[in-house]
Write a protein that holds these residues in place. Structure first.
Motif, PDB file in Angstrom:
ATOM      1  N   GLU A 256       0.892  -1.119  -0.087  1.00  0.00           N
ATOM      2  CA  GLU A 256      -0.079  -0.201  -0.001  1.00  0.00           C
ATOM      3  C   GLU A 256       0.795   1.132  -0.042  1.00  0.00           C
ATOM      4  O   GLU A 256       1.988   1.245   0.664  1.00  0.00           O
ATOM      5  N   LEU A 257       0.504   2.236  -0.727  1.00  0.00           N
ATOM      6  CA  LEU A 257       1.328   3.363  -0.979  1.00  0.00           C
ATOM      7  C   LEU A 257       1.342   4.206   0.406  1.00  0.00           C
ATOM      8  O   LEU A 257       2.531   4.878   0.414  1.00  0.00           O
ATOM      9  N   ARG A 258       0.589   3.946   1.248  1.00  0.00           N
ATOM     10  CA  ARG A 258       0.618   4.707   2.544  1.00  0.00           C
ATOM     11  C   ARG A 258       1.784   4.341   3.519  1.00  0.00           C
ATOM     12  O   ARG A 258       2.281   4.989   4.106  1.00  0.00           O
ATOM     13  N   ASP A 259       2.186   3.033   3.116  1.00  0.00           N
ATOM     14  CA  ASP A 259       3.264   2.508   4.014  1.00  0.00           C
ATOM     15  C   ASP A 259       4.560   2.703   3.237  1.00  0.00           C
ATOM     16  O   ASP A 259       5.851   2.136   3.746  1.00  0.00           O
TER      17      ASP A 259
ATOM     18  N   VAL B 175      10.211  11.675  -5.740  1.00  0.00           N
ATOM     19  CA  VAL B 175       9.894  12.017  -6.942  1.00  0.00           C
ATOM     20  C   VAL B 175      11.077  12.980  -7.697  1.00  0.00           C
ATOM     21  O   VAL B 175      11.517  13.898  -7.057  1.00  0.00           O
ATOM     22  N   VAL B 176      11.573  12.577  -8.563  1.00  0.00           N
ATOM     23  CA  VAL B 176      12.628  13.329  -9.314  1.00  0.00           C
ATOM     24  C   VAL B 176      12.382  14.274 -10.404  1.00  0.00           C
ATOM     25  O   VAL B 176      11.915  13.900 -11.406  1.00  0.00           O
ATOM     26  N   GLY B 177      12.407  15.700 -10.311  1.00  0.00           N
ATOM     27  CA  GLY B 177      11.895  16.420 -11.171  1.00  0.00           C
ATOM     28  C   GLY B 177      10.609  17.101 -10.514  1.00  0.00           C
ATOM     29  O   GLY B 177       9.531  16.232 -10.506  1.00  0.00           O
TER      30      GLY B 177
ATOM     31  N   GLY C 114      -1.362   9.481   1.518  1.00  0.00           N
ATOM     32  CA  GLY C 114      -0.744   9.276   2.897  1.00  0.00           C
ATOM     33  C   GLY C 114       0.562   8.975   3.011  1.00  0.00           C
ATOM     34  O   GLY C 114       1.146   8.564   4.054  1.00  0.00           O
ATOM     35  N   CYS C 115       1.436   8.708   1.970  1.00  0.00           N
ATOM     36  CA  CYS C 115       2.885   8.400   1.858  1.00  0.00           C
ATOM     37  C   CYS C 115       3.870   9.320   2.232  1.00  0.00           C
ATOM     38  O   CYS C 115       3.558  10.498   1.984  1.00  0.00           O
ATOM     39  N   GLU C 116       4.962   9.071   2.531  1.00  0.00           N
ATOM     40  CA  GLU C 116       6.146   9.978   2.765  1.00  0.00           C
ATOM     41  C   GLU C 116       6.778  10.368   1.215  1.00  0.00           C
ATOM     42  O   GLU C 116       6.725   9.254   0.655  1.00  0.00           O
TER      43      GLU C 116
ATOM     44  N   ASP D 148      11.115   3.676  -1.695  1.00  0.00           N
ATOM     45  CA  ASP D 148      10.533   2.607  -1.963  1.00  0.00           C
ATOM     46  C   ASP D 148      10.214   2.484  -3.269  1.00  0.00           C
ATOM     47  O   ASP D 148      10.037   1.464  -4.237  1.00  0.00           O
ATOM     48  N   VAL D 149       9.769   3.575  -4.056  1.00  0.00           N
ATOM     49  CA  VAL D 149       9.317   3.876  -5.432  1.00  0.00           C
ATOM     50  C   VAL D 149      10.010   5.192  -5.675  1.00  0.00           C
ATOM     51  O   VAL D 149       9.981   6.326  -5.190  1.00  0.00           O
TER      52      VAL D 149
END
Length: 348
Positions: A166-169, A174-176, A192-194, A222-223
């Motif tokens: 889940e994205l919140r975890d 973000v590059v750019g 709700g993700c960092e 993580d992404v």
């Protein structure tokens, strides 16, 4: 609007003008690489914006540059590289302004164009098109959508043994942080993700986002999602060294430009299982492959073929931008850039 210094490019914000700039004589634009959906928009907007058009589905090249004879401005597609020989042929035909229907202009040698007295302008379109697509790819990656779809297409309806995330975890880097990157960040807030952010050029701080250097971003995320323009400075921004420093099981999303990633290093990291997966709307060496029908033929890019074989890699053919809203913006702003250049040219 357009930039009137011949050594620079332009970025036009999406607009919906109702009062075209005044031009004292008939104004024409030659439109190259004009797909059917673009052609319909050009033809519907041209009378409203006070221009006449010559359109062709063919990409611009030295052989068809004469089609632009009598036009100071042309509109070109981003799908095919434009050679210096083509720019010279356009210059001989009287062209002084080239509007590319894209934000990026790595398919044109802008410096060469400026040296022969031509201006290259790019356009902006709705950043929501790419931002929405980026979030879709992100969610599909962390839920292993490709592997699931492959199994169900083969009528294997058993759930995967691995669980999605889940994205919140997760922490998303973000590059750019230009218009598209900022739109991605806006969407990520709802999950709700960092969020970590990095940009080559200093930009104002974003509330709720931690701005870090690129090495820190890749180590903590993580992404990692790429939204930087391609330049000499950003070529292989995600290189072998940085890929090696990414978290085990991390995901790479690229809707920017293929050459932002050192592709062989990415392929090896994926094949060795060091990364969790990748979703790529752009791929290094995509030219001549994306936008072509290659069914039944060998793909002339070995790295792309290896990527597409992997169950944890999603590949789409450079279509993140392709929405009705973004296409309207692109066509309209390409015309308006040409109009403004023509207007200034007549008043010099």
């Amino acid at each position: 609007m357009i930039n009137h210094e011949p050594t620079l490019t332009a970025l036009t914000e999406p607009t919906h003008p109702t009062h075209p700039t005044s031009i004292s004589s008939a104004f024409q634009i030659a439109v190259y690489g004009c797909a059917p959906d673009e052609k319909g928009l050009f033809e519907s907007l041209a009378p409203t914006l006070g221009v006449s058009l010559t359109t062709t589905p063919e990409a611009v090249d030295a052989d068809n540059a004469e089609l632009a004879r009598g036009n100071r401005c042309v509109s070109v597609s981003h799908k095919t590289p434009i050679s210096n020989a083509t720019l010279l042929a356009l210059k001989r035909a009287g062209v002084r302004y080239v509007s590319t229907r894209s934000v990026g202009f790595n398919h044109i040698d802008v410096e060469f164009a400026a040296n022969i007295g031509m201006t290259v302008g790019n356009v902006a379109y709705s950043p929501d098109s790419v931002a929405d697509y980026t979030l879709m790819l992100m969610l599909m990656s962390v839920r292993e959508a490709k592997a699931t779809i492959r199994r169900t297409d083969a009528h294997d309806y058993r759930p995967a043994t691995a669980r999605g995330r889940e994205l919140r975890d997760l922490t998303v880097g973000v590059v750019g942080t230009g218009r598209i990157g900022a739109a991605v960040i806006d969407r990520l807030r709802g999950f709700g993700c960092e969020v970590l952010a990095y940009d080559i050029r200093p930009r104002p701080a974003t509330a709720g986002v931690e701005h870090v250097d690129l090495d820190t971003l890749v180590e903590r995320s993580d992404v990692v999602t790429l939204h930087a323009p391609l330049s000499e400075e950003s070529h292989h921004l995600l290189d072998r060294r940085r890929i090696a420093r990414m978290r085990p099981g991390a995901y790479v999303i690229n809707t920017g430009r293929g050459a932002l990633i050192e592709t062989p290093a990415l392929v090896v990291a994926l094949e060795e299982g060091r990364l969790g997966g990748a979703a790529l709307d752009v791929v290094e060496g995509e030219e001549g492959i994306f936008y072509a029908d290659l069914r039944g033929r060998e793909i002339p890019n070995g790295w792309l073929a290896r990527l597409q074989e992997m169950p944890n890699v999603l590949v789409s053919p450079h279509i993140a931008y392709l929405t009705d809203h973004a296409l309207q913006d692109t066509v309209e702003n390409s015309i308006m850039n040409c109009r403004e250049f023509e207007s200034r040219f007549q008043h010099v």
